[in-house]
Scaffold this motif. Structure first.
Motif, short mmCIF file in Angstrom:
data_model
loop_
_atom_site.label_atom_id
_atom_site.label_comp_id
_atom_site.label_asym_id
_atom_site.label_seq_id
_atom_site.Cartn_x
_atom_site.Cartn_y
_atom_site.Cartn_z
N ARG A 97 0.84 -1.19 0.00
CA ARG A 97 0.00 0.00 0.00
C ARG A 97 0.88 1.24 0.00
N ASP A 98 2.04 1.25 0.72
CA ASP A 98 2.84 2.47 0.75
C ASP A 98 3.64 2.60 -0.55
N GLY A 114 2.84 2.70 -3.43
CA GLY A 114 2.19 3.55 -4.43
C GLY A 114 2.65 5.00 -4.25
N GLY A 115 2.75 5.73 -5.36
CA GLY A 115 3.05 7.15 -5.27
C GLY A 115 4.52 7.40 -5.04
N ASN A 118 4.37 8.66 -9.32
CA ASN A 118 2.94 8.80 -9.02
C ASN A 118 2.07 7.69 -9.57
N TYR A 119 2.64 6.47 -9.63
CA TYR A 119 1.77 5.35 -10.03
C TYR A 119 1.30 4.62 -8.78
N ARG A 120 0.09 4.06 -8.82
CA ARG A 120 -0.37 3.19 -7.73
C ARG A 120 0.04 1.76 -8.08
N PRO A 121 0.53 0.96 -7.14
CA PRO A 121 0.88 -0.43 -7.50
C PRO A 121 -0.28 -1.15 -8.16
N GLU A 122 -1.51 -0.92 -7.61
CA GLU A 122 -2.66 -1.65 -8.19
C GLU A 122 -2.83 -1.29 -9.66
N GLU A 123 -2.30 -0.11 -10.07
CA GLU A 123 -2.41 0.24 -11.50
C GLU A 123 -1.37 -0.50 -12.32
#
Ligand code: BV8
Ligand code: ZN
Length: 264
Positions: free
Chosen positions: A49-50, A52-53, A57-62
């Protein structure tokens, strides 16, 4: 008969979660552990969760999804290349080491991990010294970031650095698209590995759930196999999670501090 005034008995405090967890471990016959990103937090590996960003600025889930890989393999490759570089600076922490020693002493494998960072394997090899590391080697149900796999023929190979031109890594055997040997969101897990992990959990009478938010399936279902077979769950995590209510004991603390105490 003289009556000795007995000292007022100490109010009996309920045993601490750590004590209760130690007792459950002492009584258990077969123990399995499911670990998540939290056990690597003290090795400075960002939890999922951390992470990401922290990177463009990408989220891992992306990025850690099969959709992203099919749409834009180069960006996903560059993200994994960045993560590989970062992981090269990380090493197993006291939590990985205590867990490895525990399973080496018991002589029976039982570590199932969602992590792809390879730190359990490094801890097993380091703690085993010149002895066999097998009992402490994890089942890596989400794969391993240090390996590549061919999207077409499945050939696995050591990771190779990404070329800085726009070409993408190709399989040496079939010329298919190579990708990191990890399970992306939206992809099936290796069914043989998942089956092995599930059966191990169903045969265990105790499941240690360490450092996972227990939101990612089917991994989060593994501790429930122990529960449904009549076994019990101990959770080691600073926070409550979706599994807390299924846990017999929740030890609220960091894995690197709790595990050396709990598994000594
Ligand atoms: C599948 C490899 C089925 C990649 C990972 C919508 C679209 C697509 C899929 C789905 C969807 N909705 C639901 C799904 C299913 C999805 C899923 O479960 N999503 C969740 C987010 C809702 N699952 C999948 O896609 C799986 N495949 O279902 O296929 C299918 C069916 C038919 C046809 C095709 C497919 C595949 C899941 C595997 C994804 N890959 N990793 C990579 O890492 O690069 S999972 C990834 O997440 C990591 O492995 C990581 O382990 C995991 C995150 O979970 P945690 O490990 O728990 O980490 P997290 O950060 O969440 O929590 C850390 C915890 O540690 C916290 O509780 C914290 O309190 C604690 N902590 C912090 N510090 C410490 C600590 N604990 C102890 N000590 C500390 N010091
Ligand atoms: Zn191939």
């Amino acid at each position: 008969m003289t009556h000795h005034a007995t000292a007022p008995r100490e109010p009996l405090l309920p045993p601490s979660p750590l004590t209760r967890a130690r007792d459950l471990i002492a009584e258990a016959h077969r123990i399995v552990a499911l670990t998540g990103a939290g056990i690597s937090a003290e090795s400075r590996v960002p939890t999922f969760r951390d992470a990401g960003g922290l990177w463009r600025n990408y989220r891992p889930e992306e990025l850690a999804t099969i959709g992203a890989f099919e749409r834009d393999p180069r960006t996903v490759w560059e993200w994994y290349e960045w993560r590989r570089g970062f992981l090269a600076t990380c090493k197993p922490n006291e939590g990985h080491r205590a867990l490895a020693r525990f399973f080496l002493r018991r002589g029976e494998e039982g570590i199932v991990t969602q992590n792809v960072d390879g730190l359990h394997t490094r801890a097993a090899l380091e703690e085993a010294g010149d002895g066999p590391p097998d009992a402490a080697l994890p089942i890596e149900i989400h794969g391993a970031i240090a390996r590549d796999r061919c999207n077409d023929c499945g050939l696995r190979a050591e990771a190779e650095p990404l070329g800085d031109d726009d070409t993408l890594p190709r399989c040496a055997d079939c010329g298919g698209m190579r990708r990191p040997d990890v399970v992306l969101f939206g992809e099936m897990l290796d069914s043989a590995l998942l089956e092995r992990a599930h059966n191990m959990a169903a045969r265990a009478d105790l499941c240690l759930v360490i450092g996972t938010s227990a939101v990612v399936y089917p991994a989060a279902g593994i501790p429930l196999a122990t529960l449904h077979a009549g076994g019990r769950i101990i959770e080691i995590n600073p926070q409550d999670t979706d599994l807390t209510r299924a846990a017999e004991v929740a030890v609220r603390g960091a894995a690197g501090e709790v595990l050396p105490e709990l598994l000594a």
